[in-house]
Write a protein that holds these residues in place. Structure first.
Motif, PDB file in Angstrom:
ATOM      1  N   THR A 185       0.848  -1.193   0.000  1.00 31.29           N
ATOM      2  CA  THR A 185       0.000   0.000   0.000  1.00 31.29           C
ATOM      3  C   THR A 185       0.884   1.243   0.000  1.00 31.29           C
ATOM      4  O   THR A 185       2.103   1.154   0.081  1.00 31.29           O
ATOM      5  N   SER A 187       0.792   3.272   2.372  1.00 30.50           N
ATOM      6  CA  SER A 187       0.848   3.646   3.782  1.00 30.50           C
ATOM      7  C   SER A 187       1.934   2.838   4.502  1.00 30.50           C
ATOM      8  O   SER A 187       2.316   1.753   4.062  1.00 30.50           O
ATOM      9  N   ASP A 195      -2.351   6.554   5.213  1.00 21.85           N
ATOM     10  CA  ASP A 195      -3.754   6.409   5.594  1.00 21.85           C
ATOM     11  C   ASP A 195      -3.833   5.854   7.019  1.00 21.85           C
ATOM     12  O   ASP A 195      -3.420   4.715   7.280  1.00 21.85           O
ATOM     13  N   THR A 196      -4.361   6.632   7.931  1.00 22.83           N
ATOM     14  CA  THR A 196      -4.389   6.226   9.348  1.00 22.83           C
ATOM     15  C   THR A 196      -5.310   5.029   9.588  1.00 22.83           C
ATOM     16  O   THR A 196      -5.235   4.392  10.636  1.00 22.83           O
ATOM     17  N   ARG A 197      -6.180   4.725   8.622  1.00 17.88           N
ATOM     18  CA  ARG A 197      -7.066   3.573   8.797  1.00 17.88           C
ATOM     19  C   ARG A 197      -6.272   2.264   8.836  1.00 17.88           C
ATOM     20  O   ARG A 197      -6.632   1.327   9.563  1.00 17.88           O
ATOM     21  N   TYR A 198      -5.174   2.187   8.053  1.00 15.62           N
ATOM     22  CA  TYR A 198      -4.335   0.979   8.099  1.00 15.62           C
ATOM     23  C   TYR A 198      -3.678   0.832   9.463  1.00 15.62           C
ATOM     24  O   TYR A 198      -3.588  -0.261  10.023  1.00 15.62           O
ATOM     25  N   LEU A 239     -11.274  -1.324   3.928  1.00 16.98           N
ATOM     26  CA  LEU A 239      -9.948  -1.439   3.325  1.00 16.98           C
ATOM     27  C   LEU A 239      -9.746  -2.731   2.539  1.00 16.98           C
ATOM     28  O   LEU A 239      -8.820  -2.829   1.735  1.00 16.98           O
TER      29      LEU A 239
END
Length: 350
Positions: A185, A187, A195-198, A239
């Motif tokens: 990715t 990230s 991306d802070t979601r990862y 995701l």
């Protein structure tokens, strides 16, 4: 230590070279200083891996060692503006992978009582990320030792550091997956970039693994089992993380049972492996390859067998299968707890 020169000239010279690398004004001489200092850690690695292999003989503990990659050293200098290169303590690293947390702590306690002159630089709890998990979800324990021997050959290495990492198989599967996510990715959850979601998904995954497989807590001890599970599944739904990891093909490489292996991981996801019987030849080849391929991710690793290389450095083979298997089991286990009083839980697929 009369007549003995610190690798690279002196600690202040190594630190000065690091500062110039950070400021992107390093001279060829600065880079030579860093290479000499970095190469000297091979002797430290060889000493400690021999000690650790002797102490784990006859057990199921996996022992491996690695030289920190040049690009990773440069990146760390830029990420940490106060870092002095001569004090960077993880240029040489040995990794031990245990079957259980109990085995890990028992071995470490005995090792702390070992009779040798090398000095443990940290208090026992300082880098205990099992008791005190990082917010990223990282769990494991690090110790930093300062090399110290009385032999003539060893005097030049005095003052160099080595990091010993202790992990369980569960913790190692998570750490491997974080590296793989960074490869596939844009990230880097390991370094809290992108991306802070990862980052949140992997931290929640660590919590799931800690609770389900090791009866411990991770970075979110205040959440209930259901909250951890629901938040992870919600992020995974956004995701498609597990789906992506399931679909990865493990990189093929020509590994032999020669003890020194250089792994070359290209930006396109291709993996090459070059194997060497002699450690000096391997180190020389590593430095040449770094000059030839400055944009490639190159690492020199050592383990007893090709299977140990695959286990200890699984991230280089884009292999997150064990992580996915453990997460599937954790989701089953934590979701099953909520219905045990009503009926036997159904097993989820996978």
């Amino acid at each position: 230590m009369s007549g003995v020169t610190f690798p690279g000239g002196s600690k202040s010279r190594v630190t000065k070279a690091g500062e110039r690398i950070r400021d992107e004004c390093a001279t060829p001489e600065d880079l030579e200083v860093v290479e000499e200092w970095r190469a000297a850690h091979r002797g430290v690695l060889n000493t400690f891996q021999a000690i650790l292999r002797n102490r784990t003989r006859g057990t199921k503990v996996t022992v491996a060692q690695r030289h920190k990659r040049k690009l990773t050293i440069f990146d760390k200098l830029k990420r940490l503006p106060k870092m002095k290169l001569a004090r960077m303590d993880d240029v040489a690293g040995c990794r031990l992978i245990f079957r259980s947390v109990k085995d890990l702590y028992a071995f470490r306690a005995k090792f702390h009582g070992a009779r040798f002159n090398h000095t443990l630089r940290n208090e026992p709890d300082k880098y205990d990320y099992i008791k005190y998990p990082k917010q990223t979800g990282y769990r494991g324990i690090h110790d930093v030792y300062e090399y110290n021997v009385n032999s003539e050959a060893g005097k030049a290495l005095q003052g160099l550091y080595i990091e010993i990492q202790y992990r369980t198989l569960v913790q190692h599967a998570w750490a491997t997956a974080v590296e793989v996510v960074g490869f596939i990715t844009q990230s880097q959850p390991k370094f809290q970039r992108g991306d802070t979601r990862y980052e949140k998904a992997m931290a929640l995954a660590s919590e799931l693994l800690a609770r389900a497989h090791e009866q411990l807590k991770g970075p979110f001890p205040e959440l209930s089992d259901q909250e951890v599970l629901d938040q992870f599944l919600a992020l995974d739904n956004e995701l498609h993380l597990l789906q992506t990891l399931r679909g990865l093909n493990s990189a093929k490489s020509d590994l032999t049972d020669k003890r020194n292996t250089i792994l070359i991981f290209s930006k396109e996801g291709n993996l090459q492996a070059r194997n060497f019987r002699d450690a000096t030849d391997a180190l020389r080849a590593l430095f040449e390859l770094e000059k030839e391929m400055p944009d490639q991710d190159i690492v020199l690793v050592r383990a007893d067998t090709s299977e140990d290389v695959r286990l200890a450095f699984r991230n280089y083979f884009t292999d997150a299968r064990e992580f996915v298997r453990l997460i599937d089991g954790a989701c089953t286990k934590l979701s099953g707890r909520r219905v045990l009083h009503r009926r036997s839980p159904r097993r989820l697929p996978g």
